[in-house]
Design a protein around this motif. Structure first.
Motif, PDB file in Angstrom:
ATOM      1  N   ALA A 281       0.831  -1.201   0.000  1.00 53.42           N
ATOM      2  CA  ALA A 281       0.000   0.000   0.000  1.00 53.42           C
ATOM      3  C   ALA A 281       0.869   1.256   0.000  1.00 53.42           C
ATOM      4  O   ALA A 281       0.418   2.336  -0.379  1.00 53.42           O
ATOM      5  N   ARG A 282       2.134   1.112   0.413  1.00 53.23           N
ATOM      6  CA  ARG A 282       3.021   2.288   0.489  1.00 53.23           C
ATOM      7  C   ARG A 282       3.381   2.838  -0.890  1.00 53.23           C
ATOM      8  O   ARG A 282       3.844   3.967  -1.006  1.00 53.23           O
ATOM      9  N   PHE A 283       3.197   2.026  -1.926  1.00 54.75           N
ATOM     10  CA  PHE A 283       3.616   2.474  -3.258  1.00 54.75           C
ATOM     11  C   PHE A 283       2.490   3.257  -3.917  1.00 54.75           C
ATOM     12  O   PHE A 283       1.637   2.718  -4.612  1.00 54.75           O
ATOM     13  N   ASP A 284       2.496   4.561  -3.625  1.00 53.69           N
ATOM     14  CA  ASP A 284       1.434   5.443  -4.115  1.00 53.69           C
ATOM     15  C   ASP A 284       1.991   6.554  -4.999  1.00 53.69           C
ATOM     16  O   ASP A 284       1.272   7.456  -5.418  1.00 53.69           O
ATOM     17  N   GLY A 285       3.320   6.518  -5.251  1.00 50.68           N
ATOM     18  CA  GLY A 285       3.916   7.493  -6.169  1.00 50.68           C
ATOM     19  C   GLY A 285       4.216   8.839  -5.533  1.00 50.68           C
ATOM     20  O   GLY A 285       4.626   9.762  -6.243  1.00 50.68           O
ATOM     21  N   VAL A 286       4.030   8.974  -4.220  1.00 47.59           N
ATOM     22  CA  VAL A 286       4.252  10.289  -3.597  1.00 47.59           C
ATOM     23  C   VAL A 286       5.682  10.429  -3.066  1.00 47.59           C
ATOM     24  O   VAL A 286       6.387  11.370  -3.403  1.00 47.59           O
ATOM     25  N   ARG A 287       6.118   9.476  -2.223  1.00 48.98           N
ATOM     26  CA  ARG A 287       7.432   9.620  -1.583  1.00 48.98           C
ATOM     27  C   ARG A 287       8.559   9.025  -2.413  1.00 48.98           C
ATOM     28  O   ARG A 287       9.709   9.423  -2.322  1.00 48.98           O
ATOM     29  N   TYR A 288       8.226   7.987  -3.169  1.00 51.95           N
ATOM     30  CA  TYR A 288       9.231   7.327  -4.020  1.00 51.95           C
ATOM     31  C   TYR A 288       8.459   6.521  -5.042  1.00 51.95           C
ATOM     32  O   TYR A 288       7.255   6.309  -4.915  1.00 51.95           O
ATOM     33  N   GLY A 289       9.173   6.060  -6.056  1.00 52.53           N
ATOM     34  CA  GLY A 289       8.559   5.171  -7.028  1.00 52.53           C
ATOM     35  C   GLY A 289       7.848   5.893  -8.148  1.00 52.53           C
ATOM     36  O   GLY A 289       7.704   7.120  -8.146  1.00 52.53           O
TER      37      GLY A 289
END
Lengths: 434, 100
Positions: A281-289
């Motif tokens: 769920a952390r992969f939301d494009g805000v902090r990284y990725g």
């Protein structure tokens, strides 16, 4: 060679400490691309993290370089560790160096292939349901999945925290054990690591490499019928011949039954998918990725980013995990899977009252041909029948080459009691000496 | 416990609407052909998971202890390092998508 088998996602160097001595001084090590390396991109085999550069290194990477090993690259893997073939990588499949029309196993396929092809002396993989042992078996090398809590996961990008451990892959049992000696030990950055001086029955000064002495005289080897049933006959014959050789060296074998393992694959996939749905769920494009171009709202933007960044197998597992945890299904799937996990653990505990190690084929099949299992996820999941029990029970396990069938490598798996790494290393070294 | 996923023959059937619902919960957009493919595959996989019904209720005794550390300030990432992998930043902050 490296280009031929596609073992590496990124070839880059982190120099080892030149003043170090010990078994890993001047060794080359390949690191699975879900283990963070400061300043070197760490992709998890995913489009989502294609440009992600970690600001720090995993504890295991620091320990290896401090011991004198030089990192030579980041190895290819199934996307986020989700696969048994290394074909779900966004960077193309890795090929098996033994037979380049076949898969190297997964998910740490690049790590095992790099060692088998001579691209690195040692490699690190991560094992959530067999991801170190499966590729070791398919590529004809040695892989160790340590007891849960022996090796720090700090800097490992999480897939299913309650199951996974980082483990070494090498050409021989002694080399793999020497790498384990270096990476093992408690870490203040990972609260699930154990200080062995506080674990009853564990030896904090143990040398795993020294345990590779081939001495199985008087050792009792349990042979569980459930882990041979349904396996390819050629695999069974090869593994049985290796077990017979252990007997010839003074080990005693005894047939045992582990009825719970019939449910291990189901329990493993429910738990792993549930944990994955939360972790990813952390992969939301805000902090990284990766971040999609969406001009929609928060939810639309996340959904588009995740559609573009994740491959099919990752989406399948996130969705199935979400489903298994959703209202109305939580008790049916997740709670029953936890019951099964406890049952597996108790089954192994009872077995270890009578035996020292438990032997079986690592994989019930020979290496798949490339593309063979990709369209049938359930078929791929079923290949994890023999490896997932050790993760569910938090136990150490090793895969060691047992021989070949039709020119393809066959791995023998040895599972030991909690923190019984020395015993499985000792037994595996005897298999290797045949 | 709700058992709406099971059809009359006991097999877990999943339709496209359910796949879309779960994808919505998980914030993953799917193409139409992906929805149909997943619905078929999820049916097979969930049917296989049905075997968990045979698992007896098991006592789950785990020796778990809390791991604590002193609450002391340690060196962490600089603001610049923490923002280095973000696609969009402004005045030292992450920039997220619009809320509505």
């Amino acid at each position: 060679m490296a280009a031929d088998i596609n073992a590496f996602v990124t070839e880059a160097t982190i120099e080892g400490d030149a003043d170090a001595d010990g078994p890993l001084a001047d060794a080359t090590v390949a690191v699975k691309d879900n283990i963070s390396t400061e300043g070197i991109r760490t992709t998890c085999g995913s489009e989502m993290l294609a440009d992600y550069v970690p600001p720090y290194s995993a504890t295991v990477v620091d320990r290896l370089t401090e011991a004198g090993a030089t990192v030579v690259g980041k190895t290819n893997m199934d996307e986020f560790g989700m696969g048994t073939t290394t074909e779900t990588s966004a960077f193309g499949p890795t090929r098996n160096p033994v037979d380049t029309d076949r898969v190297p196993g997964g998910s740490s396929g690049g790590s095992a292939a790099a060692v088998a092809a001579g691209e690195a002396d040692v490699a690190l993989g991560s094992d959530t349901g067999g991801s170190v042992r499966c590729p070791a078996a398919f590529c004809g090398v040695v892989g160790i999945k340590p007891t849960y809590g022996l090796v720090s996961r700090y800097g490992l990008i999480a897939y299913a925290n309650s199951l996974e451990q980082i483990g070494p892959i090498a050409g021989t049992v002694e080399e793999a054990a020497a790498a384990l000696d270096v990476i093992a030990g408690d870490d203040p950055h990972d609260g699930t690591t154990r200080d062995l001086s506080e674990v009853t029955g564990a030896d904090p000064s143990a040398s795993y490499a020294a345990a590779a002495d081939g001495d199985v005289d008087g050792m009792t080897v349990g042979v569980p019928t459930e882990l041979f049933e349904g396996a390819d006959e050629r695999v069974v014959e090869t593994v049985e011949a290796a077990i017979a050789d252990l007997e010839a060296r003074g080990a005693e074998t005894t047939e045992i039954s582990l009825p719970s393992v019939e449910h291990a694959v189901q329990a493993y996939y429910v738990i792993a998918m549930a944990e994955a749905s939360s972790n990813l769920a952390r992969f939301d494009g805000v902090r990284y990725g990766h971040r999609g171009e969406s001009d929609g709202n928060w939810n639309e933007s996340f959904a588009e980013t995740r559609e573009e960044g994740f491959g099919a197998e990752v989406k399948r597992r996130i969705l199935l995990g979400t489903y298994a945890l959703s209202a109305g299904y939580h008790d049916k799937y997740y709670e029953k899977a936890q019951d099964a996990r406890a049952w597996v653990r108790q089954d192994f505990e009872a077995a270890f009252e009578d035996v020292d190690v438990i032997a079986s084929p690592t994989m019930p099949v020979l290496p798949f041909e490339l593309g063979e299992s990709l369209d049938d996820p359930l078929r791929m999941y079923l290949a994890d029948a023999n490896t997932t029990p050790a993760n569910l029970a938090n136990l150490p396990a090793i895969s060691v080459p047992a021989g070949e069938a039709d020119g393809l490598p066959v791995g023998l798996q040895l599972v030991g009691p909690k923190f019984g790494e020395e015993t499985i290393v000792r037994a595996a070294s005897a298999v290797e000496e045949r | 416990m709700s058992d709406t996923a099971a059809s009359d023959d006991g097999a877990a059937a999943v339709d496209a609407e359910e796949v879309r619902h779960v994808a919505d919960l998980a914030r993953v957009r799917l193409a139409d052909d992906e929805v149909d493919e997943f619905a078929a595959q999820f049916g097979d996989i969930l049917e296989y998971f049905e075997a968990l019904d045979e698992v007896p209720e098991t006592e789950r005794e785990e020796e778990l202890v809390n791991v604590m550390r002193p609450d002391e300030i340690e060196e962490g990432l600089s603001q610049e390092e923490a923002l280095a992998n973000a696609e969009e930043t402004e005045d030292g902050f992450f920039v997220g998508p619009k809320v509505s």
